[in-house]
Design a protein around this motif. Structure first.
Motif, PDB file in Angstrom:
ATOM      1  N   ILE A 252       0.871  -1.183   0.000  1.00 26.85           N
ATOM      2  CA  ILE A 252       0.000   0.000   0.000  1.00 26.85           C
ATOM      3  C   ILE A 252       0.906   1.230   0.000  1.00 26.85           C
ATOM      4  CG2 ILE A 252      -1.835   1.257   1.185  1.00 26.85           C
ATOM      5  CD1 ILE A 252      -2.558  -1.396   2.599  1.00 26.85           C
TER       6      ILE A 252
ATOM      7  N   VAL B  96       1.193  -7.554   4.361  1.00 26.20           N
ATOM      8  CA  VAL B  96       0.976  -6.177   3.909  1.00 26.20           C
ATOM      9  C   VAL B  96       2.157  -5.273   4.273  1.00 26.20           C
ATOM     10  CG1 VAL B  96      -0.568  -4.188   3.975  1.00 26.20           C
ATOM     11  CG2 VAL B  96      -1.503  -6.498   4.252  1.00 26.20           C
ATOM     12  N   LYS B  97       2.632  -4.534   3.269  1.00 29.02           N
ATOM     13  CA  LYS B  97       3.684  -3.551   3.494  1.00 29.02           C
ATOM     14  C   LYS B  97       3.125  -2.163   3.223  1.00 29.02           C
ATOM     15  CE  LYS B  97       8.344  -2.120   2.151  1.00 29.02           C
ATOM     16  NZ  LYS B  97       9.546  -2.419   1.327  1.00 29.02           N
ATOM     17  N   LEU B  98       3.383  -1.225   4.135  1.00 31.54           N
ATOM     18  CA  LEU B  98       2.944   0.165   3.999  1.00 31.54           C
ATOM     19  C   LEU B  98       4.160   1.004   3.616  1.00 31.54           C
ATOM     20  CD1 LEU B  98       0.179   1.563   4.452  1.00 31.54           C
ATOM     21  CD2 LEU B  98       0.981   2.195   6.718  1.00 31.54           C
TER      22      LEU B  98
ATOM     23  N   ILE C 134      -4.456  -7.246   7.125  1.00 29.22           N
ATOM     24  CA  ILE C 134      -3.270  -7.867   7.722  1.00 29.22           C
ATOM     25  C   ILE C 134      -3.467  -9.327   8.136  1.00 29.22           C
ATOM     26  CG2 ILE C 134      -3.714  -7.222  10.125  1.00 29.22           C
ATOM     27  CD1 ILE C 134      -0.323  -6.924   8.314  1.00 29.22           C
TER      28      ILE C 134
ATOM     29  N   SER D  91      -4.852   4.497   4.351  1.00 27.75           N
ATOM     30  CA  SER D  91      -3.906   3.401   4.123  1.00 27.75           C
ATOM     31  C   SER D  91      -3.674   2.598   5.403  1.00 27.75           C
ATOM     32  CB  SER D  91      -2.578   3.957   3.598  1.00 27.75           C
ATOM     33  OG  SER D  91      -2.757   4.560   2.332  1.00 27.75           O
ATOM     34  N   LEU D  92      -3.590   3.290   6.530  1.00 33.66           N
ATOM     35  CA  LEU D  92      -3.431   2.604   7.817  1.00 33.66           C
ATOM     36  C   LEU D  92      -4.638   1.715   8.112  1.00 33.66           C
ATOM     37  CD1 LEU D  92      -1.947   5.338  10.202  1.00 33.66           C
ATOM     38  CD2 LEU D  92      -0.836   3.231   9.470  1.00 33.66           C
TER      39      LEU D  92
ATOM     40  N   LYS E 231      -4.592  -1.349   5.845  1.00 33.05           N
ATOM     41  CA  LYS E 231      -3.612  -2.336   6.303  1.00 33.05           C
ATOM     42  C   LYS E 231      -4.186  -3.170   7.450  1.00 33.05           C
ATOM     43  CE  LYS E 231       1.015  -2.981   8.206  1.00 33.05           C
ATOM     44  NZ  LYS E 231       2.267  -2.367   8.693  1.00 33.05           N
ATOM     45  N   LYS E 232      -4.822  -2.507   8.411  1.00 32.33           N
ATOM     46  CA  LYS E 232      -5.417  -3.218   9.548  1.00 32.33           C
ATOM     47  C   LYS E 232      -6.493  -4.200   9.093  1.00 32.33           C
ATOM     48  CE  LYS E 232      -4.570   0.488  12.902  1.00 32.33           C
ATOM     49  NZ  LYS E 232      -5.195   1.544  13.751  1.00 32.33           N
TER      50      LYS E 232
END
Length: 286
Positions: free
Chosen positions: A7, A36-38, A31, A23-24, A27-28
Motif C-alpha cells: 500500500i 501487507v507492506k505500507l 493484515i 492506508s493505515l 492495512k489493519k
C-alpha cells in the motif's frame, strides 16, 4: 503462504493526511489474510523499480496525483483517480458518489465505530464539532467559529465548540473553544458530539456513520459536488460561504424540531452503514 500486498501513500501539510489515514485502516483490515507492506511515496520512478523487484501480488496506491509509471505494474488498485489517466487499473472512489466503486460500501471506517453512539439533546449544554480538514488549509475554520461566537444570542441552546485542527487558531472568546486531542480510539472524537459543521471529506462519512446531524460547508470544488449530492439525498444541508446565517437557522431547527432531527439521524445511519466491499474487490483480483 500469504499473498503480498503493498500500500503506497503520500502525506504532507499541503496534501493532507487523509491518504495516510485510509492506508493505515486498509492495512489493519487486510493484515490477517495478507502480508501487507505500507510505504510512503518519495520518488515514483525509484519506488516502482523497487516494487517490481520485490514482486508483490497486489499494488494499492492512495495518492493525490498518479504517475503513468504505475502502469508498469500488474494488479493495481488506486484510490480517487478522478482524472482517469491510468489504464488497466481498478479505481476506488469512496468519497465521490458520482463515480464508479464509490460511497459508504468502499469507505474504511475505524474499527472502534462498532460502538453505539448515544444522543441526548436534553442536556444543558450541547457540543458542536467544527472541522475543515486536518490542517484547515483554506482558513475557513476560524471564519465559522468567529461567526458562531458573534451570533451566540441567535442560537437557541447553550453550546460548546470543539475543533480538530493540527495548529492552534486565534478566535474570539477562546475559552469556549476546545481543541480535541489525537485519540487512538477515533470513536472518542465523536462520542460526545451532538451537531457538526464539517467539510465533505473523510470526516463527513465518519459523522454520517455515527448518525451525527451535520451541516456541510466547503469552498473545495470536489467537496461542493459531494455536498450537493448529500443535500439532494436529504442527508445534510450544504451552506455556501456567503450564506453563513443559514447555519444558525439549521442548528436551531435541529435542536427544536425533534421529529426532523430524528429523521435526519435515521437517514444518515441507514445510508452510511453499509457492508464494506473493498476486500471483495481485492479477492476478485488475486
Amino acid at each position: 503462504m500469504k499473498k503480498k500486498v503493498i500500500i503506497v501513500y503520500e502525506k504532507s501539510n499541503k496534501i493532507g493526511f487523509g491518504h495516510y489515514s485510509r492506508s493505515l485502516r486498509l492495512k489493519k483490515k487486510l493484515i490477517d489474510k495478507f502480508e501487507v507492506k505500507l510505504c510512503e511515496l518519495k520518488n515514483t520512478k525509484y519506488l516502482i523499480k523497487k516494487i517490481i523487484k520485490d514482486k508483490f501480488d497486489l499494488h494499492i496506491f492512495d495518492l493525490k496525483n498518479y504517475s503513468k509509471e504505475i502502469e508498469k505494474l500488474e494488479n493495481v488498485i488506486i484510490f480517487e483517480d478522478t482524472k482517469k489517466k491510468l489504464k488497466d487499473v481498478l479505481s476506488i472512489n469512496p468519497l465521490d458518489l458520482n463515480l464508479k466503486n464509490s460511497g459508504p460500501k468502499y469507505f474504511l471506517y475505524p474499527k472502534s465505530f462498532n460502538k453505539s453512539k448515544k444522543f441526548d439533546y436534553s442536556k444543558k449544554e450541547l457540543n458542536i464539532l467544527i472541522v475543515q480538514g486536518r490542517n484547515d488549509s483554506n482558513n475557513q475554520l476560524k471564519k465559522i467559529v468567529n461567526f458562531l461566537i458573534s451570533n451566540i444570542n441567535k442560537i437557541k441552546f447553550n453550546f460548546k465548540i470543539y475543533i480538530k485542527v493540527k495548529d492552534k487558531i486565534k478566535v474570539k472568546n477562546s475559552k469556549s473553544i476546545k481543541n480535541l486531542p489525537n485519540f487512538k480510539d477515533e470513536f472518542e472524537i465523536y462520542k460526545d458530539i451532538d451537531f457538526a459543521i464539517s467539510g465533505v471529506g473523510n470526516t463527513s462519512f465518519e459523522l454520517g456513520y455515527l448518525g451525527i446531524p451535520a451541516i456541510h460547508y466547503s469552498i473545495e470544488k470536489r467537496e461542493i459536488v459531494r455536498a450537493k449530492i448529500f443535500e439532494k439525498l436529504k442527508l445534510a444541508p450544504y451552506i455556501k460561504p456567503e450564506k453563513l446565517s443559514l447555519i444558525i437557522k439549521e442548528l436551531n431547527k435541529l435542536y427544536i424540531d425533534d421529529n426532523y432531527r430524528k429523521k435526519i439521524i435515521n437517514k444518515r445511519l441507514k445510508f452510511f452503514r453499509k457492508k464494506n466491499h473493498i476486500e471483495k474487490l481485492i479477492n476478485e483480483i488475486i
